[in-house]
Design an enzyme around this catalytic site. Structure first.
Site, PDB file in Angstrom:
ATOM      1  N   TYR A   1      18.140  20.733 -11.970  1.00  0.00           N
ATOM      2  CA  TYR A   1      17.535  21.928 -11.385  1.00  0.00           C
ATOM      3  C   TYR A   1      17.977  22.112  -9.934  1.00  0.00           C
ATOM      4  O   TYR A   1      18.049  21.145  -9.179  1.00  0.00           O
ATOM      5  CB  TYR A   1      16.011  21.810 -11.394  1.00  0.00           C
ATOM      6  CG  TYR A   1      15.391  22.026 -12.750  1.00  0.00           C
ATOM      7  CD1 TYR A   1      15.501  23.249 -13.407  1.00  0.00           C
ATOM      8  CD2 TYR A   1      14.668  21.009 -13.361  1.00  0.00           C
ATOM      9  CE1 TYR A   1      14.918  23.448 -14.650  1.00  0.00           C
ATOM     10  CE2 TYR A   1      14.068  21.198 -14.601  1.00  0.00           C
ATOM     11  CZ  TYR A   1      14.203  22.427 -15.233  1.00  0.00           C
ATOM     12  OH  TYR A   1      13.616  22.615 -16.455  1.00  0.00           O
TER      13      TYR A   1
ATOM     14  N   LYS B   1     -10.635  -0.342  -8.029  1.00  0.00           N
ATOM     15  CA  LYS B   1     -10.982   1.081  -8.106  1.00  0.00           C
ATOM     16  C   LYS B   1      -9.808   1.872  -8.690  1.00  0.00           C
ATOM     17  O   LYS B   1      -8.688   1.355  -8.782  1.00  0.00           O
ATOM     18  CB  LYS B   1     -11.332   1.599  -6.706  1.00  0.00           C
ATOM     19  CG  LYS B   1     -10.185   1.487  -5.701  1.00  0.00           C
ATOM     20  CD  LYS B   1     -10.659   1.758  -4.277  1.00  0.00           C
ATOM     21  CE  LYS B   1      -9.539   1.598  -3.279  1.00  0.00           C
ATOM     22  NZ  LYS B   1     -10.039   1.616  -1.885  1.00  0.00           N
TER      23      LYS B   1
HETATM   24  C1  LIG Z   1      -9.482   0.395  -1.270  1.00  0.00           C
HETATM   25  C2  LIG Z   1     -10.187  -0.472  -0.304  1.00  0.00           C
HETATM   26  C3  LIG Z   1      -9.741  -1.780  -0.048  1.00  0.00           C
HETATM   27  C4  LIG Z   1      -8.442  -2.334  -0.606  1.00  0.00           C
HETATM   28  O1  LIG Z   1      -7.405  -1.961   0.246  1.00  0.00           O
HETATM   29  P1  LIG Z   1      -5.880  -2.436   0.012  1.00  0.00           P
HETATM   30  O2  LIG Z   1      -5.129  -1.831   1.133  1.00  0.00           O
HETATM   31  O3  LIG Z   1      -5.465  -1.878  -1.318  1.00  0.00           O
HETATM   32  O4  LIG Z   1      -5.903  -3.913   0.015  1.00  0.00           O
HETATM   33  C5  LIG Z   1     -10.502  -2.568   0.804  1.00  0.00           C
HETATM   34  N1  LIG Z   1     -11.626  -2.099   1.378  1.00  0.00           N
HETATM   35  C6  LIG Z   1     -12.073  -0.836   1.186  1.00  0.00           C
HETATM   36  C7  LIG Z   1     -13.307  -0.374   1.869  1.00  0.00           C
HETATM   37  C8  LIG Z   1     -11.357   0.018   0.347  1.00  0.00           C
HETATM   38  O5  LIG Z   1     -11.798   1.276   0.158  1.00  0.00           O
END
Ligand SMILES: *Cc1c(COP(=O)(O)O)cnc(C)c1O
Length: 363
Positions: free
Chosen positions: A255, A34
């Site tokens: 800055y 994702k």
């Molecule tokens: C994003 C997500 C994962 C992956 O989690 P990580 O901590 O990056 O391994 C697994 N399950 C769900 C439902 C998620 O939304």
């Protein structure tokens, strides 16, 4: 010539990490790609492992269709399911799997007209209290969906709130709730994200859902995991020194003049700033590698530049290679120093040029 800020993505390492995740888990694993593969490029990452991957997981139909358009044919799970009932026919046409986490989605699925039945990952809220059906409603919903003509198969799923905290009792409570509700139901189970895979390789859960570990970062707070697991950082976030100068004791840099030299200090200016995704909140002292040696950030990060201490690296000069994170500097350490997590930094890399390498394919 071009600005030297570059995110080098090693797809060999991505493949290595996926195979490692699956072997630690011991069963099937959906590669979570994702958010454009946590900033690494979803299509390139998916292609790099398509031959060996059991499937993929993304956050929306838009992310899934981008993969289908690139001829990715393996299963793709929508982690939040549909956002509107009208997506369901498109989900069926494109052979996507869906999470069902809420009663409105159950009703939408039961009344949809679909070209084929869907694989449904029925999510239980076993204690994180974000999404998922309540334990009380879970079995009756399971029975409603099981054998319904719109449902091909059910996978029983839940997600942990505290899998990354090694001493927390919370995941065990969640597992207990999940088990007591699903006992006797004959469907595959999916519980573990990266932290779960690294902390409890659980043989009773068929499907794992590794995300962050595929990109080479260990999210757990268990130091034993880090040495045990040979995760390889996938992204090398690099730039170069574009200017050097010497501060006398008492002179500030950047800055807000937040850093003031306490000794004669050689300063290097690096072509990377918060507009590239380097965190503005990173504190003086955040590790940075210059010419292969570890030094640290000084002063405030600006939009296009940041400053490093070169006092102990006399060979560093204009054009020296800088690693913001990668093999020498763990992205997690930069994140900790900026009060955030590796996930956020990786997702935020932008403007930088992306360069891909893969020994198995020419990109
Ligand atoms: C994003 C997500 C994962 C992956 O989690 P990580 O901590 O990056 O391994 C697994 N399950 C769900 C439902 C998620 O939304």
């Amino acid at each position: 010539m071009a600005r030297p800020t570059v995110a080098k993505i090693r797809l060999d390492s991505f493949r290595h990490n996926y195979l490692l995740a699956r072997s630690i888990h011991g069963h099937q694993a959906l590669a979570v790609i994702k958010a454009n593969a946590y900033g690494h490029g979803a299509v390139k990452c998916a292609r790099a492992i398509e031959k060996v991957a059991d499937g993929f997981a993304v956050a929306s139909i838009e992310e899934a269709l981008q993969l289908r358009d690139a001829n990715i044919i393996k299963p793709i799970l929508l982690l939040e399911g549909c956002f509107e009932a009208s997506e369901l026919p498109v989900i069926a046409q494109n052979d996507l799997w869906i999470v069902v986490h809420h009663e409105w989605q159950v009703q939408a699925l039961l009344s949809a007209k679909l070209s084929r039945p869907l694989t449904v990952w029925l999510k239980m809220d076993s204690g994180m209290h974000r999404v998922g059906l309540s334990p009380e409603d879970y079995r009756s919903t399971y029975d409603q969906l099981n054998n319904h003509p719109n449902v091909a198969q059910i996978v029983m799923m839940s997600h942990f709130a505290c899998a990354d905290e090694v001493d927390s009792a919370h995941p065990l409570q969640q597992i207990q709730t999940f088990r007591s509700v699903t006992e006797g139901l004959d469907a595959p189970i999916s519980l573990l994200n990266s932290a779960g895979i690294l902390s409890w390789p659980a043989p009773y859960a068929q499907w794992a859902r590794p995300g962050i570990m595929l990109y080479g970062s260990d999210p757990t707070d268990n130091p034993a995991n880090a040495s045990k697991n040979k995760l390889q950082p996938v992204m090398q976030f690099e730039s170069k020194i574009i200017s050097v100068r010497t501060l006398s004791k008492g002179e500030p840099v950047g800055y807000g003049c937040t850093f003031v030299a306490e000794r004669t200090t050689h300063v290097g200016v690096v072509a990377c700033g918060y507009a590239d995704g380097y965190p503005r909140h990173a504190a003086t002292g955040t590790p940075i590698s210059v010419a292969g040696k570890i030094t640290h950030l000084i002063g405030r990060v600006s939009m296009d530049m940041l400053t490093v201490d070169l006092t102990d690296i006399p060979e560093a000069t204009i054009g020296s290679r800088v690693e913001l994170w990668g093999d020498k500097v763990a992205v997690r350490d930069v994140a900790t120093s900026a009060g955030t997590i590796a996930y956020e930094l990786l997702c935020n890399v932008k403007r930088a040029r992306f360069e891909y390498s893969d020994s198995e394919h020419t990109q």
